[in-house]
Scaffold this motif. Sequence first.
Motif, PDB file in Angstrom:
ATOM      1  N   THR A 284      -2.508  -5.351   8.550  1.00 36.38           N
ATOM      2  CA  THR A 284      -3.945  -5.097   8.398  1.00 36.38           C
ATOM      3  C   THR A 284      -4.226  -4.126   7.259  1.00 36.38           C
ATOM      4  OG1 THR A 284      -4.285  -5.456  10.766  1.00 36.38           O
ATOM      5  CG2 THR A 284      -6.028  -4.318   9.572  1.00 36.38           C
ATOM      6  N   GLN A 285      -3.443  -3.062   7.198  1.00 35.62           N
ATOM      7  CA  GLN A 285      -3.646  -2.070   6.140  1.00 35.62           C
ATOM      8  C   GLN A 285      -3.384  -2.676   4.766  1.00 35.62           C
ATOM      9  OE1 GLN A 285      -1.171   1.391   6.447  1.00 35.62           O
ATOM     10  NE2 GLN A 285      -2.092   2.411   4.683  1.00 35.62           N
ATOM     11  N   ASP A 286      -2.326  -3.465   4.645  1.00 30.76           N
ATOM     12  CA  ASP A 286      -2.009  -4.089   3.367  1.00 30.76           C
ATOM     13  C   ASP A 286      -3.092  -5.066   2.938  1.00 30.76           C
ATOM     14  OD1 ASP A 286       0.367  -2.734   2.968  1.00 30.76           O
ATOM     15  OD2 ASP A 286       1.567  -4.234   4.005  1.00 30.76           O
ATOM     16  N   ALA A 287      -3.627  -5.814   3.923  1.00 39.89           N
ATOM     17  CA  ALA A 287      -4.680  -6.779   3.602  1.00 39.89           C
ATOM     18  C   ALA A 287      -5.912  -6.070   3.051  1.00 39.89           C
ATOM     19  CB  ALA A 287      -5.040  -7.585   4.851  1.00 39.89           C
ATOM     20  N   LEU A 288      -6.255  -4.918   3.649  1.00 37.72           N
ATOM     21  CA  LEU A 288      -7.399  -4.140   3.163  1.00 37.72           C
ATOM     22  C   LEU A 288      -7.121  -3.615   1.751  1.00 37.72           C
ATOM     23  CD1 LEU A 288     -10.126  -2.714   3.597  1.00 37.72           C
ATOM     24  CD2 LEU A 288      -8.878  -0.831   4.671  1.00 37.72           C
TER      25      LEU A 288
ATOM     26  N   LEU B 105      -1.064 -11.073  -7.845  1.00 33.55           N
ATOM     27  CA  LEU B 105      -0.825  -9.982  -6.895  1.00 33.55           C
ATOM     28  C   LEU B 105      -0.055 -10.543  -5.713  1.00 33.55           C
ATOM     29  CD1 LEU B 105      -4.203  -8.006  -6.694  1.00 33.55           C
ATOM     30  CD2 LEU B 105      -1.986  -7.079  -7.396  1.00 33.55           C
ATOM     31  N   LEU B 106       1.185 -10.105  -5.539  1.00 33.99           N
ATOM     32  CA  LEU B 106       2.046 -10.626  -4.476  1.00 33.99           C
ATOM     33  C   LEU B 106       2.063  -9.668  -3.292  1.00 33.99           C
ATOM     34  CD1 LEU B 106       4.247 -12.613  -3.420  1.00 33.99           C
ATOM     35  CD2 LEU B 106       5.924 -11.111  -4.557  1.00 33.99           C
ATOM     36  N   SER B 107       1.812 -10.205  -2.115  1.00 33.37           N
ATOM     37  CA  SER B 107       1.894  -9.423  -0.885  1.00 33.37           C
ATOM     38  C   SER B 107       2.807 -10.152   0.095  1.00 33.37           C
ATOM     39  CB  SER B 107       0.501  -9.243  -0.263  1.00 33.37           C
ATOM     40  OG  SER B 107       0.576  -8.466   0.917  1.00 33.37           O
TER      41      SER B 107
ATOM     42  N   SER C  19       0.832  -1.202   0.000  1.00 28.31           N
ATOM     43  CA  SER C  19       0.000   0.000   0.000  1.00 28.31           C
ATOM     44  C   SER C  19       0.870   1.257   0.000  1.00 28.31           C
ATOM     45  CB  SER C  19      -0.926   0.004   1.231  1.00 28.31           C
ATOM     46  OG  SER C  19      -1.778   1.135   1.192  1.00 28.31           O
ATOM     47  N   THR C  20       1.487   1.534  -1.159  1.00 30.47           N
ATOM     48  CA  THR C  20       2.334   2.712  -1.319  1.00 30.47           C
ATOM     49  C   THR C  20       1.972   3.435  -2.603  1.00 30.47           C
ATOM     50  OG1 THR C  20       4.062   1.535  -2.552  1.00 30.47           O
ATOM     51  CG2 THR C  20       4.261   1.557  -0.145  1.00 30.47           C
ATOM     52  N   ARG C  21       2.344   4.688  -2.667  1.00 30.70           N
ATOM     53  CA  ARG C  21       2.086   5.489  -3.862  1.00 30.70           C
ATOM     54  C   ARG C  21       2.757   4.883  -5.081  1.00 30.70           C
ATOM     55  NH1 ARG C  21       4.460   9.173  -7.021  1.00 30.70           N
ATOM     56  NH2 ARG C  21       6.426   8.965  -5.893  1.00 30.70           N
ATOM     57  N   GLU C  22       3.991   4.392  -4.882  1.00 34.42           N
ATOM     58  CA  GLU C  22       4.756   3.852  -6.010  1.00 34.42           C
ATOM     59  C   GLU C  22       4.107   2.588  -6.570  1.00 34.42           C
ATOM     60  OE1 GLU C  22       7.070   6.560  -3.662  1.00 34.42           O
ATOM     61  OE2 GLU C  22       6.083   4.699  -3.053  1.00 34.42           O
ATOM     62  N   ALA C  23       3.590   1.717  -5.695  1.00 36.67           N
ATOM     63  CA  ALA C  23       2.936   0.490  -6.155  1.00 36.67           C
ATOM     64  C   ALA C  23       1.634   0.809  -6.886  1.00 36.67           C
ATOM     65  CB  ALA C  23       2.672  -0.443  -4.972  1.00 36.67           C
TER      66      ALA C  23
ATOM     67  N   GLU D 149      -8.870  -4.120  -2.071  1.00 36.99           N
ATOM     68  CA  GLU D 149      -9.317  -2.977  -2.868  1.00 36.99           C
ATOM     69  C   GLU D 149      -8.669  -2.967  -4.250  1.00 36.99           C
ATOM     70  OE1 GLU D 149     -10.339   0.344   0.565  1.00 36.99           O
ATOM     71  OE2 GLU D 149      -8.298   0.211  -0.228  1.00 36.99           O
ATOM     72  N   ILE D 150      -7.362  -3.264  -4.311  1.00 35.18           N
ATOM     73  CA  ILE D 150      -6.704  -3.250  -5.615  1.00 35.18           C
ATOM     74  C   ILE D 150      -7.172  -4.415  -6.474  1.00 35.18           C
ATOM     75  CG2 ILE D 150      -4.623  -4.630  -5.131  1.00 35.18           C
ATOM     76  CD1 ILE D 150      -4.754  -1.270  -7.010  1.00 35.18           C
ATOM     77  N   ASP D 151      -7.513  -5.518  -5.842  1.00 32.42           N
ATOM     78  CA  ASP D 151      -8.073  -6.656  -6.564  1.00 32.42           C
ATOM     79  C   ASP D 151      -9.407  -6.263  -7.198  1.00 32.42           C
ATOM     80  OD1 ASP D 151      -8.255  -9.225  -7.552  1.00 32.42           O
ATOM     81  OD2 ASP D 151      -9.102 -10.048  -5.723  1.00 32.42           O
ATOM     82  N   ASN D 152     -10.242  -5.571  -6.431  1.00 37.29           N
ATOM     83  CA  ASN D 152     -11.527  -5.092  -6.970  1.00 37.29           C
ATOM     84  C   ASN D 152     -11.313  -4.049  -8.067  1.00 37.29           C
ATOM     85  OD1 ASN D 152     -12.974  -6.709  -5.196  1.00 37.29           O
ATOM     86  ND2 ASN D 152     -13.113  -5.108  -3.632  1.00 37.29           N
TER      87      ASN D 152
END
Length: 276
Positions: free
Chosen positions: A194-198, A187-189, A164-168, A202-205
């Motif tokens: 918690t923030q990344d999971a949310l 999509l690799l995490s 969850s960064t501007r660059e990504a 969202e990016i998946d949607n």
Amino acid sequence: MTHKSILVHLANDEEHQTRLDVATRLAKQHDAHVSALFITTPVGMPAEIYGRGASVQFLLDATNSAEKKAAKLEKEFRDTCERNNISYSWVVEGGDHISLLADHAHAADVIILSQPSHEHFEDRFRTRLVEEITLLSGLPCLMIPKGFDASKPIGKRVMVAWKSTREAIRAVRDNLSVLRKADEVLLLSIRPNTQDALSLGEIDNYLERHDIQAKTVKIAETESSIGQTIHDAAETHNCDLLVCGAYGHSRLREMFLGGVTKYLVNHATIPVVMSH
């Protein structure tokens, strides 16, 4: 962003033909215009650098050799583009590679560069080329690894290194047309909180609304560096392209402490497209 204008960096170096072959293949795949910028000044010798071999005669000889190479390559390039009905332009200039590429970037959607080697003293400037253009151009930079086989597919199986960064976020938006054409998007995490999971949901949607069906890959723990973990995951899943943000931390911190960008620039064995 739709990649309709491809800028490829050319010079009198060992990897120039690979970059050009990749550029024309991608132009045909995306129905894009390809702009070939051949810079006659030695890639490792910016005008302000003085050192081994930087004599006037050396620069004259190197530039003359590059001009001869450019003339031969131009004919091959034009023949290839006309044979494949690819829109193209060919430009030959002399000067600082970073400045010239930045100047031409305003009319492009993506820049194709080669991964630097580290065999000679001058190679440190090739490393700087990838880093500076990624930071300065405002465009995604597609880095082709050393020794890459240009006949291999690029963009069929794509891994997006997500955080969850501007660059990504920029990297995803910059490469929507590439992701849409891919056969599979992952999509690799890594070590998601918690923030990344949310944000991952969202990016998946977000991708789904762009008609991109992505699969999620989560790595909870890793003993390797994040850069190595990302690259190993892409290889494990047989991906042919890695999409990621560049310099999420300060550039100074990455230069001295290492980081994802630095690792990928130095060690990637598959094409990497980076956005900042």
